[in-house]
Design an enzyme around this catalytic site. Structure first.
Site, PDB file in Angstrom:
ATOM      1  N   CYS A  51       0.817  -1.212   0.000  1.00  0.00           N
ATOM      2  CA  CYS A  51       0.000   0.000   0.000  1.00  0.00           C
ATOM      3  C   CYS A  51       0.849   1.259   0.000  1.00  0.00           C
ATOM      4  O   CYS A  51       0.369   2.341  -0.328  1.00  0.00           O
ATOM      5  CB  CYS A  51      -0.950   0.010   1.195  1.00  0.00           C
ATOM      6  SG  CYS A  51      -0.124  -0.177   2.789  1.00  0.00           S
ATOM      7  N   ARG A  53       4.237   1.334  -1.435  1.00  0.00           N
ATOM      8  CA  ARG A  53       5.308   1.353  -2.428  1.00  0.00           C
ATOM      9  C   ARG A  53       5.049   0.329  -3.530  1.00  0.00           C
ATOM     10  O   ARG A  53       4.362  -0.673  -3.330  1.00  0.00           O
ATOM     11  CB  ARG A  53       6.646   1.057  -1.772  1.00  0.00           C
ATOM     12  CG  ARG A  53       6.868  -0.388  -1.354  1.00  0.00           C
ATOM     13  CD  ARG A  53       8.211  -0.620  -0.693  1.00  0.00           C
ATOM     14  NE  ARG A  53       8.300   0.101   0.561  1.00  0.00           N
ATOM     15  CZ  ARG A  53       9.087   1.164   0.746  1.00  0.00           C
ATOM     16  NH1 ARG A  53       9.882   1.589  -0.217  1.00  0.00           N
ATOM     17  NH2 ARG A  53       9.117   1.786   1.901  1.00  0.00           N
ATOM     18  N   SER A 105       9.823   2.548   5.835  1.00  0.00           N
ATOM     19  CA  SER A 105       8.376   2.377   5.942  1.00  0.00           C
ATOM     20  C   SER A 105       7.703   3.634   6.482  1.00  0.00           C
ATOM     21  O   SER A 105       8.340   4.445   7.177  1.00  0.00           O
ATOM     22  CB  SER A 105       8.040   1.201   6.864  1.00  0.00           C
ATOM     23  OG  SER A 105       8.479  -0.022   6.312  1.00  0.00           O
ATOM     24  N   GLU A 110       7.676  -1.326  11.558  1.00  0.00           N
ATOM     25  CA  GLU A 110       6.544  -2.222  11.264  1.00  0.00           C
ATOM     26  C   GLU A 110       7.051  -3.528  10.676  1.00  0.00           C
ATOM     27  O   GLU A 110       8.105  -3.589  10.054  1.00  0.00           O
ATOM     28  CB  GLU A 110       5.541  -1.527  10.335  1.00  0.00           C
ATOM     29  CG  GLU A 110       6.100  -1.081   8.988  1.00  0.00           C
ATOM     30  CD  GLU A 110       5.924  -2.113   7.903  1.00  0.00           C
ATOM     31  OE1 GLU A 110       5.278  -3.142   8.147  1.00  0.00           O
ATOM     32  OE2 GLU A 110       6.458  -1.900   6.798  1.00  0.00           O
ATOM     33  N   SER A 111       6.301  -4.584  10.881  1.00  0.00           N
ATOM     34  CA  SER A 111       6.770  -5.918  10.502  1.00  0.00           C
ATOM     35  C   SER A 111       6.134  -6.458   9.225  1.00  0.00           C
ATOM     36  O   SER A 111       6.595  -7.461   8.682  1.00  0.00           O
ATOM     37  CB  SER A 111       6.493  -6.906  11.649  1.00  0.00           C
ATOM     38  OG  SER A 111       5.108  -6.932  11.955  1.00  0.00           O
ATOM     39  N   GLN A 116       5.543  -9.190   3.096  1.00  0.00           N
ATOM     40  CA  GLN A 116       5.205  -8.750   1.735  1.00  0.00           C
ATOM     41  C   GLN A 116       6.360  -9.028   0.779  1.00  0.00           C
ATOM     42  O   GLN A 116       6.144  -9.403  -0.380  1.00  0.00           O
ATOM     43  CB  GLN A 116       4.837  -7.265   1.760  1.00  0.00           C
ATOM     44  CG  GLN A 116       3.516  -7.001   2.465  1.00  0.00           C
ATOM     45  CD  GLN A 116       3.336  -5.547   2.878  1.00  0.00           C
ATOM     46  OE1 GLN A 116       4.303  -4.811   3.083  1.00  0.00           O
ATOM     47  NE2 GLN A 116       2.097  -5.122   3.029  1.00  0.00           N
TER      48      GLN A 116
END
Length: 431
Positions: A51, A53, A105, A110-111, A116
């Site tokens: 969402c 990149r 990010s 964030e994990s 992804q």
């Protein structure tokens, strides 16, 4: 080997541009990779699309990757360049390691980005779009991400875009514990929504999803109520908050239907859309009783939390530099390995031919054991002869003149790479 990366993210492009070049689903990624190969003609490629990149990494592309971006977005190349960033060779690895570490990010630490990247690799590798080089690079990037999360505190608190969205809702209402909330979608981000809502004590939750089976399954898992996807507009007069994150290519909440469904509301409706492409028509924000937030609006809350994690960045950067040296060494080694392989293949062809010629002259006068001994002896001779050239090539792995050393070696051994080395690491068109 040429390694190239072209990308755009939340810092370089707004959401309306990012959604033009997004591949939200499994099939979208495969279709995108097929188009990429037809336009750019790389040996290997991978697309990482989230969402925040979209990044394309190619090995030995014949054309500029901007051609692909321009085609997908239907934006002229020169205009498209304004929204993108570009890296070459070792800088590609560095950027990817930074991304995997979540330093790039929207929410530092964030994990989700790691899973992804894993998904992107699995799709590219399984469908033969990536091979030796990119599979190695992505695997190392995943290792970097894991090291960062185990050796630093940058991910402390498990902050994510989903939790930031809930924080936004909580700041708007003071407390969301007693609010009625609709979550649309049943993917990873929706599950994060639901986990975070439960942590905030919210119990009145509706879940809507195109797949009824998956929607019911996730509703049961989080003790929520399932709502048929077709009925999502009916409940807009009842709920206080709508959280949406689906893989739809079209607005699942178009302007006119939301306007009609909310016309009798006496209190405000807050809608938070973190999907790319967007799930909610941005015009909805113009409705008097509806307040819409998209993923770019989450930046304000993110900035408040960023300072808590900044102190971990120097250690993360140390890990990235350590891993870069390892990858750089592998790249140099990878330049040498094909040459060593070709020398060994050429030597083995000569050895076998000479052994067969000698044995044919002896007219089967040797026993089977004696033939095996001759074969073993000749293999040992070849191995000893090639040992020193192999060692010397490896010793010069970090030499600035490595390319010249390889060229001279191949000239001395009269290597013909086209004849000796089979097709290596190139994508085969899917049937």
């Amino acid at each position: 080997m040429q390694l190239r990366l072209l990308g755009l993210n939340y810092k370089s492009a707004t959401v309306d541009i990012r959604e033009k070049i997004s591949f939200p689903g499994h099939n979208d990624l495969i279709s995108g990779l097929k188009i990429l190969f037809s336009i750019v003609e790389p040996d290997e490629a991978i697309i990482i699309s989230t969402c925040n990149r979209t990044e394309v990494i190619c090995v030995n592309p014949k054309k500029d990757i901007i051609e692909f971006f321009s085609y997908i977005a239907n934006i002229p190349k020169e205009s498209m360049k304004k929204f993108t960033y570009y890296f070459e060779d070792i800088q590609v690895a560095k950027h990817l390691f930074i991304v995997a570490s979540s330093l790039d990010s929207l929410v530092v630490g964030e994990s989700q980005i790691l899973s992804q990247i894993k998904d992107a690799q699995e799709i590219a590798s399984t469908n033969k779009f990536s091979s030796l080089i990119l599979n190695h690079l992505i695997s190392q990037a995943i290792r970097v991400g894991k090291r960062v999360r185990t050796e630093t505190q940058i991910g402390k608190g498990n902050l994510s875009v989903a939790t930031v969205a809930i924080d936004l809702a909580n700041s708007i209402f003071g407390s969301i514990e007693k609010k009625k909330i609709l979550v649309v979608g049943a993917g990873k981000m929706s599950k994060l929504f639901l986990k975070t809502l439960k942590n905030h004590g919210v119990s009145n939750i509706f879940i809507s999803n195109r797949s009824k089976e998956k929607g019911i399954e996730i509703s049961s898992e989080f003790n929520a109520k399932f709502l048929e996807f077709e009925r999502r507009f009916e409940i807009l007069n009842e709920v206080d908050i709508v959280l949406t994150s689906t893989g739809s290519c079209d607005y699942i909440f178009p302007f006119e239907l939301v306007k009609k469904s909310t016309s009798k509301r006496t209190e405000s409706l807050f809608m938070i859309d973190i999907a790319i492409p967007r799930d909610i028509d941005p015009k909805i924000n113009s409705l008097e009783n509806v307040f819409l937030y998209n993923i770019d609006d989450l930046t304000r809350i993110v900035e408040k939390n960023r300072s808590k994690r900044l102190k971990e960045i120097p250690r993360v950067e140390e890990i990235i530099e350590e891993e870069l040296k390892i990858f750089n060494h592998w790249c140099y080694l990878n330049k040498i390995i094909p040459t060593i392989s070709r020398i060994r293949i050429a030597a083995e062809k000569i050895r076998k031919a000479e052994v067969e010629k000698t044995l044919s002259k002896l007219n089967s006068k040797l026993s089977e054991k004696e033939v095996e001994q001759i074969d073993a002896m000749t293999k040992a001779i070849v191995k000893k002869i090639l040992h020193n050239p192999t060692v010397q090539l490896k010793r010069h792995i970090n030499d600035n003149n490595l390319e010249n050393i390889i060229n001279i070696t191949e000239l001395l051994f009269n290597l013909d790479s086209d004849l000796l080395l089979p097709d290596f690491g190139k994508h085969k068109e899917l049937k």
